[in-house]
Design an enzyme around this catalytic site. Structure first.
Site, mmCIF file in Angstrom:
data_model
loop_
_atom_site.group_PDB
_atom_site.id
_atom_site.type_symbol
_atom_site.label_atom_id
_atom_site.label_comp_id
_atom_site.label_asym_id
_atom_site.label_seq_id
_atom_site.Cartn_x
_atom_site.Cartn_y
_atom_site.Cartn_z
ATOM 1 N N ARG A 70 -5.281 -19.598 17.408
ATOM 2 C CA ARG A 70 -4.166 -18.875 16.627
ATOM 3 C C ARG A 70 -2.685 -19.126 16.572
ATOM 4 O O ARG A 70 -2.186 -18.791 15.314
ATOM 5 C CB ARG A 70 -3.522 -17.363 17.572
ATOM 6 C CG ARG A 70 -4.707 -16.389 17.553
ATOM 7 C CD ARG A 70 -4.239 -14.996 18.430
ATOM 8 N NE ARG A 70 -4.461 -15.341 20.065
ATOM 9 C CZ ARG A 70 -5.363 -15.635 20.639
ATOM 10 N NH1 ARG A 70 -6.479 -15.096 20.187
ATOM 11 N NH2 ARG A 70 -5.493 -15.882 21.985
ATOM 12 N N GLU A 78 -7.562 -20.980 35.137
ATOM 13 C CA GLU A 78 -7.719 -20.928 36.548
ATOM 14 C C GLU A 78 -8.832 -21.043 37.445
ATOM 15 O O GLU A 78 -9.059 -21.181 38.572
ATOM 16 C CB GLU A 78 -7.628 -19.358 36.140
ATOM 17 C CG GLU A 78 -7.129 -18.304 37.636
ATOM 18 C CD GLU A 78 -7.289 -16.634 37.227
ATOM 19 O OE1 GLU A 78 -6.813 -16.880 36.234
ATOM 20 O OE2 GLU A 78 -7.407 -16.034 37.962
HETATM 21 P P1 AMP Z 1 -1.615 -21.092 28.293
HETATM 22 O O1 AMP Z 1 -2.288 -22.038 28.523
HETATM 23 O O2 AMP Z 1 -2.081 -20.424 30.153
HETATM 24 O O3 AMP Z 1 -0.399 -21.297 28.270
HETATM 25 O O4 AMP Z 1 -2.182 -20.570 27.609
HETATM 26 C C1 AMP Z 1 -2.202 -20.072 26.225
HETATM 27 C C2 AMP Z 1 -2.833 -20.068 25.074
HETATM 28 O O5 AMP Z 1 -3.887 -19.307 25.722
HETATM 29 C C3 AMP Z 1 -2.439 -19.585 24.078
HETATM 30 O O6 AMP Z 1 -3.571 -20.536 23.404
HETATM 31 C C4 AMP Z 1 -2.978 -17.886 23.316
HETATM 32 O O7 AMP Z 1 -3.108 -17.715 22.496
HETATM 33 C C5 AMP Z 1 -3.864 -18.032 25.198
HETATM 34 N N1 AMP Z 1 -3.311 -17.024 25.278
HETATM 35 C C6 AMP Z 1 -2.829 -17.297 27.001
HETATM 36 N N2 AMP Z 1 -3.143 -15.415 27.655
HETATM 37 C C7 AMP Z 1 -3.081 -15.245 26.756
HETATM 38 C C8 AMP Z 1 -2.586 -13.591 27.185
HETATM 39 N N3 AMP Z 1 -1.994 -12.782 27.601
HETATM 40 N N4 AMP Z 1 -3.076 -12.769 24.936
HETATM 41 C C9 AMP Z 1 -2.962 -13.395 23.900
HETATM 42 N N5 AMP Z 1 -3.222 -15.042 24.213
HETATM 43 C C10 AMP Z 1 -2.850 -14.799 25.424
#
Ligand code: AMP
Length: 176
Positions: free
Chosen positions: A64, A101
């Site tokens: 996205r 996770e």
């Molecule tokens: P992180 O690496 O944990 O910061 O996760 C970020 C990536 O995962 C981004 O590219 C988001 O598009 C996706 N993502 C993680 N959690 C969500 C959520 N609750 N809703 C939508 N996209 C998420």
């Protein structure tokens, strides 16, 4: 035309409980994308304070981040560079793994996508734990990029992802 407030954008983000797995509140930005007025406003907010000519390339994170990043690049007149999930880019890449996770993930960038010293704006739709963005930052630093900003549409503040991004200037439009 009336300017679009962040409150109006926030109201259009759909919360989908338990997607893609139980316990996750998925922030669905497709209703924002489907409305030209809202999509345009998100880009305006994302690029607030950034003057054309000050960013060489916008880097978007799979998947996205491509939508907002590519549109932002076109608006700025900058190049666009995709940071993709491992195995998707056809040319020689640098790769960076990070912990999830359960298990780990790897992102990649073409070795010639950014020249040393280029001014980069990194964009993604959402900052959660920060693992993905931190891996993208590590790849860009390997290429010698100057990271001018790291901008997100949404930040899940309770997950403390900011901590993973060190001293880079991070901006999020909507924080939960
Ligand atoms: P992180 O690496 O944990 O910061 O996760 C970020 C990536 O995962 C981004 O590219 C988001 O598009 C996706 N993502 C993680 N959690 C969500 C959520 N609750 N809703 C939508 N996209 C998420």
């Amino acid at each position: 035309m009336q300017p679009v407030s962040l409150v109006e954008i926030e109201r259009s983000i759909r919360n989908v409980p338990d997607f893609p797995k139980p316990g996750i509140q998925f922030k669905d930005i497709t209703p924002v994308l489907a409305d030209g007025r809202l999509f345009g406003a998100v880009l305006d907010h994302l690029l607030e304070g950034i003057r054309p000519g000050t960013i060489d390339k916008v880097v978007g994170i799979d998947a996205r981040g491509f939508i907002f990043g590519a549109a932002a690049a076109a608006k700025l007149g900058s190049g666009f560079v995709p940071v993709r999930k491992k195995g998707k880019l056809p040319w020689t890449t640098h790769e960076q793994s990070y912990e999830l996770e359960y298990g780990s993930a790897t992102v990649a960038v073409h070795v010639d996508a950014v020249q040393s010293g280029e001014r980069i704006l990194l964009v993604d739709d959402l900052l959660a734990t920060g693992g993905t963005a931190a891996a993208a930052v590590a790849l860009l630093e390997k290429l010698g990029a100057r990271i001018i900003g790291v901008n997100f549409v949404i930040e899940l503040g309770f997950l403390d992802g900011l901590k993973r991004l060190g001293n880079h200037p991070v901006r999020s439009l909507i924080t939960y």
